[in-house]
Structure formats: C-alpha cells, structure tokens
Design a protein around this motif. Structure first.
Motif, mmCIF file in Angstrom:
data_model
loop_
_atom_site.group_PDB
_atom_site.id
_atom_site.type_symbol
_atom_site.label_atom_id
_atom_site.label_comp_id
_atom_site.label_asym_id
_atom_site.label_seq_id
_atom_site.Cartn_x
_atom_site.Cartn_y
_atom_site.Cartn_z
ATOM 1 N N THR A 1 15.719 -13.421 -17.887
ATOM 2 C CA THR A 1 14.559 -14.110 -17.336
ATOM 3 C C THR A 1 13.636 -14.519 -18.476
ATOM 4 N N GLU A 2 13.318 -15.793 -18.526
ATOM 5 C CA GLU A 2 12.391 -16.310 -19.527
ATOM 6 C C GLU A 2 11.292 -17.076 -18.796
ATOM 7 N N THR A 3 10.062 -16.665 -18.996
ATOM 8 C CA THR A 3 8.946 -17.314 -18.309
ATOM 9 C C THR A 3 7.851 -17.631 -19.315
ATOM 10 N N SER A 4 7.247 -18.809 -19.176
ATOM 11 C CA SER A 4 6.198 -19.208 -20.104
ATOM 12 C C SER A 4 5.166 -20.061 -19.385
ATOM 13 N N GLN A 5 3.949 -20.038 -19.917
ATOM 14 C CA GLN A 5 2.855 -20.841 -19.397
ATOM 15 C C GLN A 5 2.142 -21.493 -20.578
ATOM 16 N N THR A 6 1.869 -22.784 -20.458
ATOM 17 C CA THR A 6 1.142 -23.520 -21.482
ATOM 18 C C THR A 6 -0.029 -24.238 -20.824
ATOM 19 N N THR A 7 -1.202 -24.103 -21.413
ATOM 20 C CA THR A 7 -2.396 -24.744 -20.859
ATOM 21 C C THR A 7 -3.175 -25.420 -21.977
ATOM 22 N N LEU A 8 -3.523 -26.669 -21.752
ATOM 23 C CA LEU A 8 -4.390 -27.426 -22.651
ATOM 24 C C LEU A 8 -5.645 -27.806 -21.870
ATOM 25 N N GLU A 9 -6.788 -27.330 -22.353
ATOM 26 C CA GLU A 9 -8.041 -27.574 -21.632
ATOM 27 C C GLU A 9 -9.044 -28.308 -22.522
ATOM 28 N N TYR A 10 -9.616 -29.352 -21.986
ATOM 29 C CA TYR A 10 -10.707 -30.070 -22.653
ATOM 30 C C TYR A 10 -11.964 -29.920 -21.807
ATOM 31 N N ARG A 11 -13.063 -29.563 -22.464
ATOM 32 C CA ARG A 11 -14.333 -29.414 -21.753
ATOM 33 C C ARG A 11 -15.402 -30.252 -22.443
ATOM 34 N N TYR A 12 -16.146 -30.977 -21.622
ATOM 35 C CA TYR A 12 -17.264 -31.783 -22.102
ATOM 36 C C TYR A 12 -18.516 -31.308 -21.373
ATOM 37 N N ASN A 13 -19.404 -30.663 -22.108
ATOM 38 C CA ASN A 13 -20.598 -30.059 -21.518
ATOM 39 C C ASN A 13 -21.824 -30.451 -22.345
ATOM 40 N N PRO A 14 -22.280 -31.703 -22.175
ATOM 41 C CA PRO A 14 -23.444 -32.153 -22.944
ATOM 42 C C PRO A 14 -24.729 -31.556 -22.390
ATOM 43 N N VAL A 15 -25.832 -31.883 -23.049
ATOM 44 C CA VAL A 15 -27.130 -31.408 -22.567
ATOM 45 C C VAL A 15 -27.527 -32.271 -21.374
ATOM 46 N N SER A 16 -26.890 -32.039 -20.272
ATOM 47 C CA SER A 16 -27.134 -32.788 -19.036
ATOM 48 C C SER A 16 -26.759 -31.912 -17.859
ATOM 49 N N ASP A 17 -27.624 -31.836 -16.878
ATOM 50 C CA ASP A 17 -27.328 -31.045 -15.688
ATOM 51 C C ASP A 17 -26.235 -31.677 -14.838
ATOM 52 N N LEU A 18 -25.981 -32.970 -15.047
ATOM 53 C CA LEU A 18 -25.044 -33.680 -14.178
ATOM 54 C C LEU A 18 -23.611 -33.653 -14.687
ATOM 55 N N ILE A 19 -23.400 -33.191 -15.900
ATOM 56 C CA ILE A 19 -22.047 -33.238 -16.458
ATOM 57 C C ILE A 19 -21.647 -31.878 -17.012
ATOM 58 N N ASP A 20 -20.599 -31.331 -16.487
ATOM 59 C CA ASP A 20 -19.876 -30.197 -17.065
ATOM 60 C C ASP A 20 -18.420 -30.428 -16.683
ATOM 61 N N LEU A 21 -17.748 -31.254 -17.469
ATOM 62 C CA LEU A 21 -16.432 -31.774 -17.131
ATOM 63 C C LEU A 21 -15.338 -30.941 -17.787
ATOM 64 N N THR A 22 -14.326 -30.603 -17.002
ATOM 65 C CA THR A 22 -13.172 -29.865 -17.512
ATOM 66 C C THR A 22 -11.893 -30.559 -17.070
ATOM 67 N N ALA A 23 -11.020 -30.823 -18.021
ATOM 68 C CA ALA A 23 -9.692 -31.372 -17.724
ATOM 69 C C ALA A 23 -8.657 -30.370 -18.217
ATOM 70 N N THR A 24 -7.798 -29.895 -17.305
ATOM 71 C CA THR A 24 -6.826 -28.855 -17.633
ATOM 72 C C THR A 24 -5.420 -29.345 -17.311
ATOM 73 N N LEU A 25 -4.579 -29.392 -18.332
ATOM 74 C CA LEU A 25 -3.172 -29.734 -18.161
ATOM 75 C C LEU A 25 -2.355 -28.465 -18.388
ATOM 76 N N SER A 26 -1.593 -28.068 -17.379
ATOM 77 C CA SER A 26 -0.831 -26.822 -17.478
ATOM 78 C C SER A 26 0.635 -27.066 -17.155
ATOM 79 N N TYR A 27 1.475 -26.214 -17.742
ATOM 80 C CA TYR A 27 2.911 -26.290 -17.531
ATOM 81 C C TYR A 27 3.465 -24.867 -17.469
ATOM 82 N N ALA A 28 4.111 -24.544 -16.369
ATOM 83 C CA ALA A 28 4.730 -23.233 -16.191
ATOM 84 C C ALA A 28 6.231 -23.420 -16.028
#
Length: 680
Positions: A293-320
């Motif tokens: 049995t071989e199992t793996s998980q890969t996750t690439l996450e980008y977060r954009y959190n500027p000095v703004s109450d309206l933006i806290d953006l996260t993009a997550t690409l995952s592969y299992a």
C-alpha cells in the motif's frame, strides 16, 4: 426535506440578511480565548481546549495532546472525542472512524457520510470491501486534528456528510523554530510493550528568514502482532509503516500579504502473507495476500491576505493518490477449488489505484450592513476522482467529476450569531466499462443561531439538510443503476445546546468550561445500506438521536478534571420488516480524566473510559467495559536533560479482555509506552 422546503428556508435566510444588529457581546472572563468561526476556543487547564459559543460541535486535538497520547494510528488520536467510535483502531489496516453512527461499518471503511481531509486533500473515502478506511498516515506528522460533528459545519468541505468531518493539519517548520530564523532538529522515540512497538521520528526544520521555512520529516513505525487482555495473540495486528513529510512556505509582498505553502506526505505499508480481510484476524474465505500500500497527499496553497477586511483569499490545489497491489498466496483459501473461487480470485488479485484531484478557491470577507457584522465565506470547488479499472467486482473503475459552490455568512448582532450556509454540487460519474454515465446535482444548506448572554453562558441551535450524490462505487448492472445512480441520499439534522465558561466559579482562580448538545438526524432515500431479508433493495429510513457533553474544570493549584460523554439511539426502518436498532449505532460512553500539573515540568493524569450498550461488528451484544489509562509527561527545566520531554503511559492498565464497540477483533491488553523527544 424537499427542495421546496429548502427553498423556503433559503428565503428566510435571505430575509435575515436585512436584520438590525449591534456588536456581539463578549464574555467578561479572564479565561484565555482564541476566537474564530467555530466559536471561541477556551484554553482550559486540562488535556483539551474546548470550542464554546458557536453552534458547530467541534473538538480540537492539538500538538501537545497528540504527543501525550502516543497514539499508533490517526484513529487513536480522536477516540476520546464525544460521538466518535473506533473500529479496530489500534492498527492502520482494518480500522475505521465512526461519528454519531456513520462512517466505518462492518464491510467498508467509509459510507461517505464522514469526510477526512489532510491539509485540504480528501482521503480515506473509497469503499473497498473489508479493507477499512485506508487512512495510512502517521500521527506524528500532524500538529492538529479537528473533529466537526454533524452536518451544520460541513458545507465548506463536502456533500452528504452526516457524521462529521476530520481535518488533519501537518506540522510546520515554525513549530520547531518558534518563528525565529535558524535550523533546528527534532527527534522523537517511542516504545511500547505490546508487542515490540517502536517509533523513530526525525524532523529537520530550517527557517532562513522570517518569510521562508522548510520542514523535512521521516517517521518509521512498527509493531508485531499484539496480544489481548487474556494473553492471546491478535492476528493481523502487526504492521510497519514508514512515513515522510516535506513542507515549505514562502511569505512575500507588502505587509506579507502573499504566501505559498507546499506540503507532501507519504506512507507505505509492505505486508507479506497477511489476511486479505483486514477486519479479521485470519485469512478466512479470502485467504492471504502479499499487499503493498502506497498513499500520498500533495497540497499547494496560495493565500492573499492584504490589509483589507474584504479580502482573505485562499486557493488550494490538492492531489491524493493511493495504490494497493495484491498478490494471492496460493493455498491459503479453503475455497480455492470451489465454484465461488473465480469471484474471490478476482478480488484478492486486483490492484487498486484511486486518485483525487481538487481545487478549492474561497474568500473570507468582513463587512457591515447597518449594524450587522458579517464574516462571509464563499468558494468554489472542482474535483476529479479517478479509479483504475480492474476485474474486482467490489471496486468498479471510472471517474467522478464534481463542481460545488458554497456560501456561509456569519452575522453577529445584539449578542446573536446567525449563520446561514448553502452548498450546491453537481456530479458526473463516468464508468470505465459498460455501466454508463450519470449526472446528478443537489442544493443543500442550513442555518445556525447562537446567543451569548454576556456572563459566560451561551445557547445555540441549528438545522442542516444535505444530500449525498452517487459515487463510483455505486455503479453496477442496469437494474441497480436505475435507482442507485439516480438517487441522492438525503438527511436532515436538528441540534440544540448550551455552553458555559467562567473563572472563580467555586474557588478563587478556578476555571470551568462545559458544552452540551442534543441532536436528531433522519436519513432517507438510502442507497448505501440494504435491508436484510427484505424484497426492497434498500432501507426506507434511519433515525438517530444523541447527546454529547464536554467539560473541563481546573483548580488554581494545578489539579484538573476533564469529562467527555455521548449517548446515542438509532432505529432503521424497512417496508415489510420490523423496526430494528440501527446496525451502526455506537454504544454509550463516558470518559473522565483526573490530573495534576506541577508548573511546566510535570503533568500526571488518570483516564477512565466506560462503555455500555455496545455491540461488535456483527451486531452481537457486548458486555459493558471500563478501560483505565495512565499518563505522565516530564519536562526537566534544568541540567543536562533541559528541553527534553519524557512521556510514560500505561494503556488498558488493568489488562481487561474485551472487544471494542463496533469492532471485529479483540482490543489490545495492557501496554506500557515510553516516549522521548527533544528539539536541538
């Protein structure tokens, strides 16, 4: 709940957006707190911090408790969470997680009604006959495990979730460096007496600057076949699982508004001449196999959190990705030369591979409408699950492509927190053979309401409706597909509860936190369970209800008491048959931990867990049982051992011979555990 009823609820939610608000009241206590969507995390003096004030039942097991428990599997980390039951939880093979009566069962490791996420990657959801959850990963790779119970907190993570969500978060380099540039090495050793268990975990953590960090971990874990409380060997309970974790994070931009995180974890298990049926202790009808049995998980996450109450953006690409290669051991099955052998041969010689690729983009925005404070989280999710085609009747091949959109709005006003949530999901399941292609979609959602009185007391209630869309495992002949691939399983859950947190309650400097909730769940249009002995292919409905309680009380002197308890009832209904107990109904359980802390250098505790009204995997009644565990953590503050952590534990201290609730084999007997760890 019909679609028209859901749309009616949606209309009420939209009307509530115009409600007149004031700022939420804060609890006036001296208890350390961390606020968030799931309520306020109260840092208790005991083993576990409690999330109070919110309407989502959530329990968090942090890094300190992970190390303190010296668990051999992920399942063992959460066995003391109210509503959680383990099936053969002491080994990765054949184990499963049951939450509120859903999840693992006697045939499969998951019935799609709980979700398991590793750094956002979906894992452990395949229905492979008698193989368990396939959650092959090591507890020492993780800094936190979060368990969300029920449906109301699940709309951000998936559809058809009735039992709950298990979220695992891997360690960061900054956990070892403390956020200070430099290079650190962490080394842990663990040893257990039942039987010849050993663990070595080595972590290299490098932080060249405050904006960059890198982590490399290698963990090797093994144990021989264990023995039960009567001294008998528990067959099929030995394993060896080397694991690794690679993780890096870059932070950049003005005010560190951008960050990119990459994590990769992998675990393997190479077994020789072991039973194909991982739930059992012998080969049985299926015989033995060599299994890799071989199992793996890969996750690439980008977060954009500027000095703004309206933006806290996260993009997550995952592969299992998980691959299971089988090779039957000739002569090990008593049915090898019978008419049923061709079916068994295809099953025990089949190689399995399934891959899940998922992209989730979401944003959290804080704003006001009038005097209502909003935290609006909205996102879109694209996923593809691919299973390789093979000749195993228990695992059809194909693709499951999905698109989902979710919106969750946490609104605070006049001490109230109103949280409506919606999720729409569409799926396209394509068979790799001749079973055909099918499309389904569903709109689901719920609403939660909590009120804080301002004196530490809060009350809450919620309603949630979800639908489980057909999956690759549901594919079959045309007669089956007519109902299974065109029907979505539906459920709704009502929940009511209260929580309280304060200091100086009974004596100066003491600390009390408590949370209790009652829930009722109905599941209908069922396709994942058949009614035994019925001419109908499926159950008519399942109704469950339960009560869960968590509490922590501590004295200023360092003495603390933690309590967890859960009570569950369940009934399944089928046309033409008598009503019976829900086959996956867990027993009732209470847990009490009594401990004392001497500053930062010594923590000793005694944990007692009592289970009643339990049954095994074949639904046979089990006698009530009480298990005692002892733990001690010693942290020398001076001398040559300064910075070292020494842990000693005794699991099942009185060597009780018992079978765990919903399990198919005996539980391990008395086990002594020793752990040593240090960061250099």
């Amino acid at each position: 709940m019909t679609r028209s009823r859901l749309r009616g609820t949606t209309a009420l939610i939209l009307v509530s957006l115009c409600a007149t608000p004031v700022a939420a009241q804060e609890v006036a206590t001296d208890i350390n707190t961390v606020s968030g969507f799931l309520g306020t995390l109260y840092l208790t003096p005991g083993k576990r911090d409690l999330s109070l004030g919110g309407a989502v039942p959530v329990t968090t097991v942090d890094a300190e408790e992970i190390e303190d428990r010296q668990a051999g599997t992920i399942a063992e980390l959460i066995d003391s969470v109210p509503g959680v039951t383990l099936i053969n939880g002491s080994t990765p093979q054949g184990s499963g997680i049951n939450i509120r009566g859903y999840g693992a069962n006697e045939a499969y490791g998951n019935d799609q009604k709980i979700a398991i996420l590793v750094d956002g990657a979906s894992v452990g959801s395949e229905e492979l006959y008698r193989i368990g959850t396939q959650l092959f990963t090591d507890p020492l790779l993780y800094r936190q495990v979060e368990v969300l119970r029920g449906t109301i907190g699940s709309f951000e993570y998936g559809s058809g979730i009735v039992g709950g969500v298990v979220k695992l978060e891997t360690k960061d380099a900054s956990d070892f460096t403390g956020g200070v540039p430099g290079f650190r090495v962490g080394q842990s050793f663990e040893f257990s007496s039942n039987t010849a268990g050993a663990v070595s975990s080595t972590t290299l953590a490098w932080q060249p600057t405050e904006r960059a960090e890198f982590l490399l971990n290698y963990t090797w874990r093994q144990q021989d076949d264990q023995v039960d409380g009567d001294g008998h060997e528990i067959g099929n309970s030995g394993f060896e699982t080397p694991s690794g974790l690679l993780k890096g994070k870059f932070t950049f931009g003005q005010d560190d508004e951008h960050s990119v995180t990459l994590s990769y974890s992998r675990t393997t298990a190479d077994e020789k001449d072991v039973p194909y049926d991982t739930f059992g202790t012998t080969g049985g009808s299926f015989g033995n196999v060599d299994r890799l049995t071989e199992t793996s998980q890969t996750t690439l996450e980008y977060r954009y959190n500027p000095v703004s109450d309206l933006i806290d953006l996260t993009a997550t690409l995952s592969y299992a990705d998980q691959q299971i290669e089988y090779s039957y051991v000739p002569g090990s099955s008593p049915l090898e030369f019978t008419p049923t052998w061709p079916f068994l041969r295809d099953t025990v010689n089949a190689d399995q591979q399934y891959e899940t690729t998922k992209l989730t983009v979401k944003n959290a925005a804080m704003f006001q409408t009038g005097i209502v404070d909003h935290t609006l989280r909205a996102g879109v999710e694209l996923s593809r699950r691919e299973r390789a085609d093979n000749d195993a009747a228990s695992a059809p091949g194909g693709e499951d492509n999905r698109l989902a959109v979710f919106v969750i709005d946490e609104m605070r006003f006049n001490g109230f927190t109103l949280t409506p949530a919606l999720r729409w999901e569409k799926s396209e399941v394509e068979s790799a053979t001749t079973y055909g292609d099918f499309e389904n979609d569903a709109l689901m959602g719920g609403v939660a309401l909590a009120y804080e009185f301002g004196n530490g007391l809060s009350v809450f209630g919620s309603y949630a409706y979800t639908e489980g869309l057909p999956i690759i495992d549901d594919l079959g002949p045309a007669a089956v597909n007519e109902w299974r691939m065109t029907t979505t399983e539906k459920s709704d859950t009502w929940e009511l509860g209260a929580s309280y947190a304060s200091v100086d309650v009974f004596s100066p400097g003491d600390n009390l936190s408590v949370r209790g909730s009652y829930y009722q769940t109905e599941l209908w249009d069922i396709t994942s369970y058949s009614a035994t002995g019925s001419t109908s292919p499926n159950l008519d409905r399942v109704e469950t209800e339960g009560f869960e309680l968590e509490a922590s009380y501590g004295f200023a002197s360092g003495t603390y008491v933690d309590f967890q308890g859960s009570w569950t009832e369940g009934t399944e209904y089928a046309d033409g048959l008598s009503d019976t107990d829900w086959r996956n109904k867990p027993g009732d359980a209470v847990g009490l931990t009594l401990g004392h802390k001497w500053g930062d250098w010594l923590d000793m505790s005694w944990e007692v867990r009592h289970t009643t009204d339990a049954r095994d995997a074949l639904e046979a009644d089990l006698p009530d049982y009480t298990v005692h565990n002892l733990r001690a953590t010693y942290r020398p503050q001076t001398g040559a051992l300064e910075g070292t952590e020494i842990r000693f534990g005794i699991e099942n201290a009185f060597d009780l011979d018992y079978t765990g609730n919903l399990s198919s084999r005996d539980a391990p007997g008395r086990t002594y555990k020793l752990g040593l760890s240090k960061v250099f």
